[in-house]
Design a protein around this motif. Structure first.
Motif, mmCIF file in Angstrom:
data_model
loop_
_atom_site.group_PDB
_atom_site.id
_atom_site.type_symbol
_atom_site.label_atom_id
_atom_site.label_comp_id
_atom_site.label_asym_id
_atom_site.label_seq_id
_atom_site.Cartn_x
_atom_site.Cartn_y
_atom_site.Cartn_z
ATOM 1 N N PRO A 1 40.454 105.256 12.141
ATOM 2 C CA PRO A 1 40.807 106.036 13.249
ATOM 3 C C PRO A 1 41.405 107.233 12.740
ATOM 4 O O PRO A 1 41.237 108.268 13.222
ATOM 5 N N CYS A 2 42.553 107.193 11.653
ATOM 6 C CA CYS A 2 43.228 108.499 11.247
ATOM 7 C C CYS A 2 42.328 109.190 10.533
ATOM 8 O O CYS A 2 42.484 110.605 10.891
ATOM 9 N N MET A 3 41.353 108.639 9.646
ATOM 10 C CA MET A 3 40.355 109.640 9.044
ATOM 11 C C MET A 3 39.587 110.365 10.158
ATOM 12 O O MET A 3 39.347 111.671 9.837
ATOM 13 N N GLU B 1 46.813 102.029 3.713
ATOM 14 C CA GLU B 1 45.882 101.748 4.687
ATOM 15 C C GLU B 1 46.725 101.777 6.090
ATOM 16 O O GLU B 1 47.759 101.827 5.964
ATOM 17 N N CYS B 2 45.722 101.340 7.136
ATOM 18 C CA CYS B 2 46.430 101.264 8.425
ATOM 19 C C CYS B 2 47.647 100.963 8.624
ATOM 20 O O CYS B 2 48.287 99.703 8.204
ATOM 21 N N LEU B 3 48.698 101.634 9.333
ATOM 22 C CA LEU B 3 50.105 101.395 9.579
ATOM 23 C C LEU B 3 50.346 101.032 10.804
ATOM 24 O O LEU B 3 51.619 101.054 11.308
ATOM 25 N N GLY B 4 49.271 100.856 11.786
ATOM 26 C CA GLY B 4 49.512 100.040 12.899
ATOM 27 C C GLY B 4 49.901 101.239 14.168
ATOM 28 O O GLY B 4 50.292 100.754 15.226
ATOM 29 N N ALA B 5 49.505 102.423 14.104
ATOM 30 C CA ALA B 5 49.720 103.412 15.141
ATOM 31 C C ALA B 5 48.530 104.206 15.383
ATOM 32 O O ALA B 5 48.439 105.235 15.745
ATOM 33 N N CYS B 6 47.303 103.274 15.294
ATOM 34 C CA CYS B 6 45.930 104.020 15.414
ATOM 35 C C CYS B 6 45.864 104.894 16.723
ATOM 36 O O CYS B 6 45.144 105.672 16.694
ATOM 37 N N PRO C 1 46.029 111.229 13.962
ATOM 38 C CA PRO C 1 46.467 110.737 12.467
ATOM 39 C C PRO C 1 48.066 110.736 12.752
ATOM 40 O O PRO C 1 48.924 111.414 13.340
ATOM 41 N N MET C 2 48.547 109.967 11.516
ATOM 42 C CA MET C 2 49.958 109.693 11.492
ATOM 43 C C MET C 2 50.207 109.427 9.943
ATOM 44 O O MET C 2 49.445 109.222 9.079
ATOM 45 N N VAL C 3 51.636 109.613 9.956
ATOM 46 C CA VAL C 3 51.869 109.439 8.507
ATOM 47 C C VAL C 3 53.393 108.528 8.649
ATOM 48 O O VAL C 3 53.950 108.555 9.581
#
Ligand code: FES
Length: 369
Positions: free
Chosen positions: A103-105, A139-144, A148-150
């Motif tokens: 999702p972020c990609m 990998e996914c940090l759970g804020a999909c 995008p997020m960091v």
């Protein structure tokens, strides 16, 4: 996903011990677990070691293993599994973890990685020239939902654009990362719909955006572990970099329409709210008998539509005619940080004004929201 190994021997200190304060904390933490289950404290202890040293050293892993009566390999397995643990020296002001999962990609993570490469270092896990910043892809940090997020330290920065992320990196580089509101970087409450509620609109929201929330406890603000471990940096009274956004009143946008715009427009905290009497304020009109549904413009929800209506903006044609200065005024007034341009409101409004939904589909290849 990167290979996770301990740092080279040249970086490894010879020994590790918890500070007096952390040692007492570790003893209390271990006691929380039932007899025979003390090994469950492995993650909190490793995290506290990281907060103290800036990263998890081999000596720290061995120390934690000894404290919990565990084999070294078991603690090493934990430390190398979770990307929350840094296995080598990272930036002293920020280690940026860019989510690169699907999702972020799809929402622009690759562009965020380009920002890391250009502003920090061409390679992940390498520090910038000053040693203050580093980055990696995780990998996914759970804020999909807000991709995008960091993640930086223990905080996430979501709904990022390239421009906003560049600002965030610059603010952290200047040692003022604690001034940046965490969470969504756009008009969104947590993971609620962008632009405001789309259902249950009669009810006032019971939660507030974290970006607009009240003062945050000093220990809850974003501080990279290595900075947090330094006594000077943990004192929010003496270190302005650690003050919560709400404490930093000079940088907050004013709610008073007569107030002069603050100097630091478009800062990390937000854009200064422009005056309602500013010459660049888009012209308003009386409410027509059949106003346009401005929510058809992507990025406009019920709340934003209500604000636009208060400004006398009721039709697509009005927005379609906004010049650059008017767009900038509206963007600053809504604290959008460039979203009006990014979402291209003018192009959307032109299509809707010209031929409604059919024209919108012709131009954008999809239905308006
Ligand atoms: S995919 Fe990025 S947070 Fe889940």
């Amino acid at each position: 996903m990167s290979v996770r190994r301990l740092a080279e021997d040249q970086f490894q200190p010879g020994a590790f011990s918890f500070s007096e304060e952390n040692s007492a904390w570790a003893d209390r933490t271990i006691k929380k677990y039932p007899e025979g289950r003390q090994q469950s404290a492995v993650i909190p202890l490793l995290m506290r070691a990281q907060e103290q040293e800036g990263w998890v050293t081999k000596a720290a892993i061995e120390k934690v293993a000894d404290m919990l009566d565990m084999a070294y390999i078991r603690v090493l397995e934990v430390a190398t599994f979770y990307t929350q643990f840094q296995l080598g020296p990272v930036g002293t002001r920020a280690h940026v973890q860019v989510c690169g999962t699907t999702p972020c990609m799809l929402r622009g993570a690759e562009d965020l990685i380009k920002v890391c490469k250009s502003k920090i270092h061409a390679q992940p896990f390498h520090r910038n020239a000053e040693g203050t910043l580093s980055w990696e892809e995780v990998e996914c940090l759970g804020a999909c939902v807000n991709a995008p997020m960091v993640m930086i330290g223990k905080d996430t920065y979501e709904d990022l654009s390239v421009e906003r992320f560049e600002e965030i990196v610059d603010v952290f580089a200047a040692g003022k990362g604690a001034e940046i509101p965490v969470g969504p970087q756009i008009e969104r409450i947590y993971s609620a719909p962008e632009g405001g509620l789309t259902s249950l609109t009669e009810e006032a929201p019971k939660t507030r955006s974290r970006a607009a929330s009240k003062p945050v406890a000093a220990e809850a603000v974003s501080v990279p572990p290595s900075e947090a471990a330094r006594p000077k940096s943990t004192d929010a009274e003496t270190n302005p970099a650690l003050k919560s956004p709400a404490d930093n009143k000079t940088a907050l946008p004013s709610d008073d329409p007569k107030a002069k715009p603050a100097k630091a427009a478009n800062t990390a905290v937000g854009q200064a709210k422009p005056s309602l009497t500013d010459k660049n304020r888009p012209a308003g009109i009386e409410k027509p008998s059949t106003p346009d549904d401005l929510k058809m413009i992507s990025g406009v929800g019920p709340k934003i539509e209500a604000t636009l209506n208060e400004l006398g903006i009721f039709t697509f044609a009005q927005i379609a005619g906004w010049k650059k200065a008017e767009r900038e005024w509206a963007d600053a007034y809504l604290n959008f940080r460039g979203r009006i341009e990014r979402d291209d409101w003018v192009k959307q409004a032109k299509a809707l004004a010209k031929g409604g939904e059919a024209e919108y589909i012709k131009v954008f290849g999809k239905k308006p929201r």
